[in-house]
Design a protein around this motif. Structure first.
Motif, PDB file in Angstrom:
ATOM      1  N   LEU A 589       0.670  -1.374  -0.696  1.00  0.00           N
ATOM      2  CA  LEU A 589       0.108  -0.056  -0.002  1.00  0.00           C
ATOM      3  C   LEU A 589       1.158   1.182   0.254  1.00  0.00           C
ATOM      4  O   LEU A 589       0.390   2.188  -0.527  1.00  0.00           O
ATOM      5  N   ASP A 590       1.779   0.992   1.425  1.00  0.00           N
ATOM      6  CA  ASP A 590       3.131   2.321   0.952  1.00  0.00           C
ATOM      7  C   ASP A 590       3.307   2.573  -0.540  1.00  0.00           C
ATOM      8  O   ASP A 590       3.214   3.588  -0.994  1.00  0.00           O
ATOM      9  N   ASN A 591       3.893   1.422  -0.664  1.00  0.00           N
ATOM     10  CA  ASN A 591       4.997   1.770  -2.647  1.00  0.00           C
ATOM     11  C   ASN A 591       3.521   2.464  -4.008  1.00  0.00           C
ATOM     12  O   ASN A 591       3.977   3.128  -4.395  1.00  0.00           O
ATOM     13  N   GLU A 592       2.618   2.091  -3.615  1.00  0.00           N
ATOM     14  CA  GLU A 592       0.839   2.134  -4.630  1.00  0.00           C
ATOM     15  C   GLU A 592       0.769   3.724  -4.498  1.00  0.00           C
ATOM     16  O   GLU A 592       0.908   4.681  -5.123  1.00  0.00           O
ATOM     17  N   MET A 593       1.192   3.781  -3.382  1.00  0.00           N
ATOM     18  CA  MET A 593       0.584   5.416  -3.121  1.00  0.00           C
ATOM     19  C   MET A 593       1.619   6.963  -3.263  1.00  0.00           C
ATOM     20  O   MET A 593       1.767   7.745  -3.853  1.00  0.00           O
ATOM     21  N   MET A 594       3.294   5.862  -2.656  1.00  0.00           N
ATOM     22  CA  MET A 594       4.360   6.709  -2.908  1.00  0.00           C
ATOM     23  C   MET A 594       4.182   7.015  -4.724  1.00  0.00           C
ATOM     24  O   MET A 594       4.794   7.923  -5.201  1.00  0.00           O
ATOM     25  N   ASN A 595       4.239   5.546  -5.856  1.00  0.00           N
ATOM     26  CA  ASN A 595       4.021   6.222  -7.136  1.00  0.00           C
ATOM     27  C   ASN A 595       2.995   6.130  -7.456  1.00  0.00           C
ATOM     28  O   ASN A 595       2.352   5.931  -9.035  1.00  0.00           O
ATOM     29  N   ALA A 596       1.762   6.473  -7.073  1.00  0.00           N
ATOM     30  CA  ALA A 596       0.707   6.654  -7.722  1.00  0.00           C
ATOM     31  C   ALA A 596       0.450   8.637  -8.312  1.00  0.00           C
ATOM     32  O   ALA A 596      -0.555   8.064  -9.416  1.00  0.00           O
ATOM     33  N   GLY A 598      -1.179  11.128 -10.387  1.00  0.00           N
ATOM     34  CA  GLY A 598      -1.727  11.765  -9.982  1.00  0.00           C
ATOM     35  C   GLY A 598      -3.098  11.007  -9.762  1.00  0.00           C
ATOM     36  O   GLY A 598      -4.816  11.569  -9.493  1.00  0.00           O
ATOM     37  N   ASP A 599      -2.507   9.843  -9.852  1.00  0.00           N
ATOM     38  CA  ASP A 599      -3.930   8.468 -10.159  1.00  0.00           C
ATOM     39  C   ASP A 599      -4.623   8.390  -8.437  1.00  0.00           C
ATOM     40  O   ASP A 599      -3.775   8.402  -7.051  1.00  0.00           O
ATOM     41  N   PRO A 600      -5.317   7.864  -8.154  1.00  0.00           N
ATOM     42  CA  PRO A 600      -6.178   7.756  -7.073  1.00  0.00           C
ATOM     43  C   PRO A 600      -5.926   6.201  -6.617  1.00  0.00           C
ATOM     44  O   PRO A 600      -5.646   5.897  -7.027  1.00  0.00           O
ATOM     45  N   PRO A 657      -5.986  -0.124  -7.126  1.00  0.00           N
ATOM     46  CA  PRO A 657      -4.820   1.122  -7.784  1.00  0.00           C
ATOM     47  C   PRO A 657      -5.825   1.687  -8.447  1.00  0.00           C
ATOM     48  O   PRO A 657      -6.600   1.218  -9.390  1.00  0.00           O
ATOM     49  N   ARG A 658      -5.451   3.358  -8.873  1.00  0.00           N
ATOM     50  CA  ARG A 658      -6.257   4.481  -9.561  1.00  0.00           C
ATOM     51  C   ARG A 658      -7.569   3.716  -9.748  1.00  0.00           C
ATOM     52  O   ARG A 658      -8.209   3.756 -10.575  1.00  0.00           O
ATOM     53  N   THR A 659      -8.370   3.839  -8.466  1.00  0.00           N
ATOM     54  CA  THR A 659      -9.696   3.458  -8.346  1.00  0.00           C
ATOM     55  C   THR A 659      -9.667   4.593  -7.423  1.00  0.00           C
ATOM     56  O   THR A 659      -9.777   4.894  -6.372  1.00  0.00           O
ATOM     57  N   GLY A 660     -11.113   5.906  -7.613  1.00  0.00           N
ATOM     58  CA  GLY A 660     -11.372   7.089  -7.035  1.00  0.00           C
ATOM     59  C   GLY A 660     -12.582   6.543  -5.889  1.00  0.00           C
ATOM     60  O   GLY A 660     -13.456   5.093  -6.159  1.00  0.00           O
ATOM     61  N   ARG A 661     -13.097   7.527  -5.668  1.00  0.00           N
ATOM     62  CA  ARG A 661     -14.313   7.107  -4.730  1.00  0.00           C
ATOM     63  C   ARG A 661     -15.457   7.115  -5.316  1.00  0.00           C
ATOM     64  O   ARG A 661     -16.282   6.252  -4.842  1.00  0.00           O
ATOM     65  N   ARG A 662     -15.628   7.432  -6.594  1.00  0.00           N
ATOM     66  CA  ARG A 662     -16.922   6.473  -6.761  1.00  0.00           C
ATOM     67  C   ARG A 662     -16.635   5.672  -6.848  1.00  0.00           C
ATOM     68  O   ARG A 662     -17.764   4.960  -7.406  1.00  0.00           O
ATOM     69  N   VAL A 691     -20.156  -9.371   5.890  1.00  0.00           N
ATOM     70  CA  VAL A 691     -18.860  -8.446   6.012  1.00  0.00           C
ATOM     71  C   VAL A 691     -19.376  -7.038   6.126  1.00  0.00           C
ATOM     72  O   VAL A 691     -20.560  -6.835   5.608  1.00  0.00           O
ATOM     73  N   SER A 692     -18.875  -6.428   6.959  1.00  0.00           N
ATOM     74  CA  SER A 692     -19.296  -4.958   6.808  1.00  0.00           C
ATOM     75  C   SER A 692     -17.538  -4.202   6.019  1.00  0.00           C
ATOM     76  O   SER A 692     -17.516  -4.417   6.674  1.00  0.00           O
ATOM     77  N   VAL A 693     -17.983  -3.596   5.503  1.00  0.00           N
ATOM     78  CA  VAL A 693     -17.055  -3.109   4.698  1.00  0.00           C
ATOM     79  C   VAL A 693     -16.686  -1.227   4.924  1.00  0.00           C
ATOM     80  O   VAL A 693     -17.872  -1.011   4.872  1.00  0.00           O
ATOM     81  N   GLY A 694     -15.484  -0.642   4.612  1.00  0.00           N
ATOM     82  CA  GLY A 694     -15.198   0.981   5.027  1.00  0.00           C
ATOM     83  C   GLY A 694     -14.419   0.944   4.173  1.00  0.00           C
ATOM     84  O   GLY A 694     -13.240   0.421   3.625  1.00  0.00           O
ATOM     85  N   ALA A 695     -14.880   1.757   3.055  1.00  0.00           N
ATOM     86  CA  ALA A 695     -13.876   2.385   1.729  1.00  0.00           C
ATOM     87  C   ALA A 695     -13.631   3.942   2.357  1.00  0.00           C
ATOM     88  O   ALA A 695     -13.533   4.816   2.797  1.00  0.00           O
ATOM     89  N   ALA A 696     -11.731   4.257   1.518  1.00  0.00           N
ATOM     90  CA  ALA A 696     -11.624   5.275   1.878  1.00  0.00           C
ATOM     91  C   ALA A 696     -10.751   5.033   0.954  1.00  0.00           C
ATOM     92  O   ALA A 696     -10.403   4.487   0.495  1.00  0.00           O
ATOM     93  N   SER A 697     -10.985   6.880   0.402  1.00  0.00           N
ATOM     94  CA  SER A 697      -9.400   7.305  -0.772  1.00  0.00           C
ATOM     95  C   SER A 697      -8.550   7.994  -0.898  1.00  0.00           C
ATOM     96  O   SER A 697      -8.822   8.784  -0.208  1.00  0.00           O
ATOM     97  N   TYR A 698      -7.416   8.117  -1.691  1.00  0.00           N
ATOM     98  CA  TYR A 698      -6.061   9.391  -1.321  1.00  0.00           C
ATOM     99  C   TYR A 698      -6.582   9.470  -2.815  1.00  0.00           C
ATOM    100  O   TYR A 698      -6.413   9.062  -3.757  1.00  0.00           O
ATOM    101  N   PRO A 699      -6.630  11.081  -3.200  1.00  0.00           N
ATOM    102  CA  PRO A 699      -6.233  12.197  -1.916  1.00  0.00           C
ATOM    103  C   PRO A 699      -7.566  12.351  -1.504  1.00  0.00           C
ATOM    104  O   PRO A 699      -7.426  12.913  -0.089  1.00  0.00           O
ATOM    105  N   ASN A 700      -8.493  11.949  -1.664  1.00  0.00           N
ATOM    106  CA  ASN A 700      -9.442  12.896  -0.845  1.00  0.00           C
ATOM    107  C   ASN A 700     -10.093  12.592   0.015  1.00  0.00           C
ATOM    108  O   ASN A 700      -9.796  13.961   0.936  1.00  0.00           O
ATOM    109  N   ASP A 701      -9.796  11.287   0.865  1.00  0.00           N
ATOM    110  CA  ASP A 701     -10.566  11.468   2.176  1.00  0.00           C
ATOM    111  C   ASP A 701      -8.854  11.624   3.120  1.00  0.00           C
ATOM    112  O   ASP A 701      -9.151  11.380   4.395  1.00  0.00           O
TER     113      ASP A 701
END
Length: 965
Positions: A589-596, A598-600, A657-662, A691-701
């Motif tokens: 996850l850290d590597n994906e965010m570092m190399n993202a 402009g992608d969410p 990866p490359r998936t936004g809030r919508r 299951v209960s699922v929580g979703a959050a997106s970078y960099p919006n959330d």
């Protein structure tokens, strides 16, 4: 029948220490030859009913082929030597017989016989060493290896005994690892000997073995120990690797004279094998020690005149050079040499002829390492020794005596040993298998001298081999079973091809021979070492033995590499679900965010509903099995490059990866439905899971990985609190739950600590600008309280109030929190409702008495213009006045979407402008006096842990019965 011949033959046989047999007729001769071969046979030219060629053919066949000489004894005086030779006879002896001729024949035959016996002994030693190396490679314990080494060492010298001493971990003491032919008390006696052997002494012994007998000046203990064991002398050979001394091999003999040089070399070879074997066991590596024995052939001896011509050459030189005696009479030493060292040989010869004024200058020169180029294009490496000789004392003529010693095997053994040493060092220090194989190929070319070498490895499906290292032109892959390389991989056995077995080519060039040795791991071939050679250096059995040894070394590295990769894989997966574990997932996850760029990047936290009940009902084993089934179901719906992992005991995490809030909620809903619509087996019962699922997106959330994890976790917990089996998006989930005050109130009564923590986390994640706000306000408030000298027992309640001071903003929409100014009347009404909301929520929680007033009245102003009660001056609770200033400091020093942040100094100046109207003047003055400390607080909190602060602050709240998650 000739008496003169019989007497001459008897004298010659007695001189050479040989034996003979006389027979009547060809049949008796053949019978005698079948029982025991004879190197020299005198035969009649003819026998009744047989021609000379038939006699020779039958005698040669019975005598073992060309190894015997058959000399004709003709009954007629006029017999043609050429005709006899054509019939197969090796020579002619006419009557009357010359005793000198007979003596020459017997001496030549005896010499050849002795040479053959010496060669047999040398080959036997070579085979013994190869057998020793093979046995060492197959030994399972160090004791077994010590026994093999001791047996080999004592087999070199007659009536000898031996001991192996190994260095202990301290590097200063030795322990006897095994003895052969020595007493039980030897180990105790020998321990006293080795303090004399300092590190410097070890290095001396490494260069020259230490021979000690009763006549030397060695320390008294050396000779006393030997005598105590009944021996007259000892020979110590050091055991060492390039990195350290391992110990010593000591051989005891009954002879006081030093062993022959070739015996010492053999013992050094055994010691080298012992060193490699011991080192392998000590460092837990399977190092095999196969060394080829130098094949000792009779030396070539010649005389050379100053005109560059051979005057004499013995049969050994003929064999060595590949030229017959007639050819050598027309050649010089330079005609035998390959280009490269002829100049050095010529200079040596010139110095020899020019420096003969005194006998003191007649010294041996050499060795000069030369290459002999045979007529068959085979290159022989040899050592050349030269010295001047004077044929007659009264003559001024000077000749050069030369000795050519074949060192091809010795040089090859040296290169192979060096190649094994380099390869072993690389395999011991390098973990990357590709680097190891490339280094081995370079070693095979540069050290072992092979023209072409390659290493092939099996594909994952075990149907083909691909090139791992080396140069084979455009050939990219070989099917298992095809060609020599494919056959070696299929059978697990070496394949050795010579030119006579068919045309061979590699990299588009014809080759003379090829060896393919499989790399066998876990009982099957995992790769193949392929070596080819041309006419100059054809491959032989020695190369085969060396490559088998190298393949065994490489197999150990392959197994170690596979084990390392397997351990890495096991370290990265969860043992219950076989999914990635938390640590591996967080790195991904850290590597994906570092190399993202402009992608969410979106994150799902999936909590299994009521998992504790499953655990309590069925036990851990069944619960783990159900958790594995849930993981399998989720994993089947996750598509690359998405990734899933087990996050906590009953939670999973999914990286999008490359998936936004919508898009993230749709993926989450697909996973939730997959679980909800499937039945799971628990023991013999069928269970339905959700299951209960929580979703959050970078960099919006969230702005970093920690915020993203918190945002997704909060959303998941809110989904559970809202009734489970739901998908909640970060922030939107919060807003949805905020509309249900009754639900939150119930949660606060049932689990106050957990619900308060949830609300604080959620408020801090509502917007990027608010991240860490609650913690900073709490630390600012504590600093102000200490400056105002508040009693210590009030600080804990103040910190609780500061951490939860925004609890009343829970129901405000995100749009209002982000709005910079220009609020409408309806929006102002919402703000005025903040204290009411806070009072309604916190009245359900057993808090210290001063906490609720501090939170509810933090919006009161010093001049009475605030809300909700319009309190003025000191009527406002002290905690509320402090929190108001701390909240304003953090708001002004934090960056907002509509403005840049102020410095701490600028923020305090702005506060001073509102002292006495909005803020308590005393609290503002306290803040101004803490300028430096407040700056430090702001910096210290940059990487702080909100979760730890919440747990610490809310610990004082009494625990009530928890609601099952």
């Amino acid at each position: 029948d000739d008496v003169i011949m019989r007497n001459a033959l008897a004298d010659a046989i007695a001189t050479e220490g040989a034996g003979s047999v006389a027979v009547e007729g060809l049949d008796d001769a053949l019978k005698a030859l079948e029982e025991s071969g004879y190197p020299l046979i005198f035969a009649p030219q003819q026998s009744p009913g047989l021609s000379g060629s038939e006699i020779c053919a039958r005698l040669h066949s019975a005598a073992g082929g060309k190894n015997s000489w058959i000399v004709a004894l003709p009954r007629m005086e006029m017999v043609s030597l050429r005709g006899l030779i054509a019939n197969g006879f090796d020579g002619l002896l006419r009557a009357p017989f010359d005793p000198a001729d007979i003596a020459l024949l017997v001496a030549g035959a005896a010499r050849n016989q002795r040479a053959a016996e010496q060669l047999t002994v040398a080959q036997s030693r070579a085979e013994s060493l190869r057998g020793l190396a093979t046995s060492l490679a197959g030994s399972a314990t160090l004791d077994e290896q010590a026994a093999l080494i001791l047996k080999a060492a004592t087999g070199v010298l007659l009536n000898s005994a031996a001991a192996i001493w190994l260095s202990n971990r301290d590097g200063e003491t030795l322990t006897c690892a095994g003895t052969l032919g020595l007493s039980d008390e030897y180990a105790q006696r020998g321990t006293a000997l080795f303090p004399y052997l300092t590190p410097d002494r070890w290095l001396e012994i490494a260069r020259q073995p230490l021979f000690v007998n009763a006549m030397t000046d060695a320390p008294r203990l050396f000779t006393e120990i030997a005598r105590g064991e009944g021996f007259a002398a000892s020979l110590t050979v050091v055991l060492m690797t390039p990195a350290r001394v391992l110990g010593a091999l000591t051989i005891y003999t009954r002879e006081q004279t030093s062993p022959a040089g070739y015996d010492i070399e053999l013992l050094e070879t055994i010691a080298a094998s012992a060193s490699m074997a011991v080192d392998r066991f000590q460092v837990q590596q399977q190092h095999e020690t196969l060394r080829s024995l130098i094949e000792r052939l009779p030396d070539g001896v010649f005389l050379h005149d100053d005109n560059g011509n051979f005057l004499m050459a013995n049969p050994a030189l003929e064999e060595l050079s590949g030229h017959g005696r007639d050819d050598l009479e027309t050649l010089s030493i330079f005609d035998l040499l390959e280009e490269g060292r002829t100049g050095e040989v010529g200079q040596t010869l010139t110095r020899q002829f020019q420096s003969v004024d005194t006998h003191s200058s007649w010294r041996l020169n050499g060795p000069v390492l030369v290459n002999l180029l045979r007529p068959d294009q085979r290159v022989i490496q040899a050592e050349l020794f030269l010295r001047p000789v004077q044929p007659h004392p009264q003559s001024d003529d000077i000749l050069i005596q030369g000795v050519l010693r074949d060192v091809t095997e010795r040089e090859r053994t040296r290169r192979e040993f060096e190649a094994l040493r380099i390869a072993a060092a690389v395999m011991a220090t390098e973990r990357d298998l590709d680097h190891i194989m490339s280094a081995i190929i370079n070693t095979l070319r540069e050290q072992a001298g092979y023209e072409h070498a390659a290493i092939w490895t099996l594909t994952h499906d075990n149907t083909a081999l691909t090139l791992a290292a080396g140069d084979v032109g455009e050939l990219a892959a070989i099917q298992v079973g095809d060609g020599p390389i494919g056959r070696a991989a299929a059978t697990g056995e070496p394949v050795f091809l010579r030119g006579a077995q068919g045309p061979l080519t590699v990299v588009g060039q014809p080759v003379r021979s090829q060896i393919c040795v499989p790399i066998v791991t876990e009982g099957r071939a995992s790769g193949v070492i392929d070596v080819t050679a041309g006419a100059r250096r054809p491959l032989d059995e020695g190369d085969l033995a060396f490559l088998i040894s190298l393949a065994t070394h490489l197999a150990s590295s392959v197994e170690r590499s596979h084990l390392h990769h397997e351990l890495q894989r096991q370290a990265s997966i969860d043992s219950v679900t076989n999914l990635e574990n938390r640590a591996t997932f967080l790195k991904r996850l850290d590597n994906e965010m570092m190399n993202a760029g402009g992608d969410p990047v979106s994150l799902l936290i999936i909590g299994v509903d009521r998992f504790k009940g499953i655990n309590d009902t069925y036990g851990h084993l069944i619960a783990d099995e159900m958790l594995r089934q849930v993981g399998d179901t989720l994993n089947a719906r996750v598509r690359s490059p998405q990734a899933i992992a087990r996050y906590t005991s009953d939670q999973f995490a999914v990286l999008l990866p490359r998936t936004g809030r919508r898009s993230a909620p749709a993926v989450a809903e697909n996973l939730r439905i997959g679980i909800a619509t499937q039945l799971f087996m628990a023991a013999e019962q069928v269970e339905q899971m959700t299951v209960s699922v929580g979703a959050a997106s970078y960099p919006n959330d969230a702005g970093d990985i920690d915020q993203l994890l918190l945002a997704a976790s909060h959303a998941m917990y809110l989904a559970k609190q809202a009734g489970r089996n739901q998908v909640y998006q970060s922030n939107e989930a919060f807003a949805e739950l905020a509309s249900s005050h009754g639900r939150i109130t119930d949660l606060l009564r049932q689990a106050p600590k957990e619900t308060l923590a949830l609300l604080v986390r959620a408020m801090d994640q509502r917007t990027l600008e608010r991240a860490g706000h609650s913690q900073r306000v709490a630390d600012y408030a504590l600093a102000l309280a200490r400056e105002l000298r508040l009693p210590e027992d009030e600080l804990s309640a103040l910190r609780i109030a500061a951490v939860i001071h925004d609890i009343g903003m829970f129901s405000l929409p995100d749009s209002l929190l982000r709005k910079p100014s220009g609020l409408s009347d309806s929006e102002r009404e919402l703000l005025y409702g903040i204290p009411i909301n806070a009072h309604r929520l916190l009245s359900q929680v057993p808090l210290p008495d001063s906490v609720l007033p501090a939170v509810v009245h933090q919006h009161e102003h010093w001049d009475g213009s605030g809300f909700p009660s319009g309190l003025q001056g000191v009527a406002i609770p002290t905690g509320a006045r402090i929190i108001a200033v701390a909240d304003a400091i953090d708001a002004m020093t934090s960056e907002r979407a509509h403005r840049e942040s102020l410095s701490m100094d600028e923020a305090l100046q702005a506060l001073a402008g509102q002292a006495g109207s909005r803020f308590d003047p005393d609290v503002v003055r306290a803040a101004q006096s803490l300028l430096g400390e407040l700056n430090d607080v702001s910096q210290d909190l940059a990487g702080s842990d909100l979760e730890a602060t919440i747990i610490e602050v809310l610990a004082v709240i009494p625990q009530t019965e928890r609601v099952m998650a």
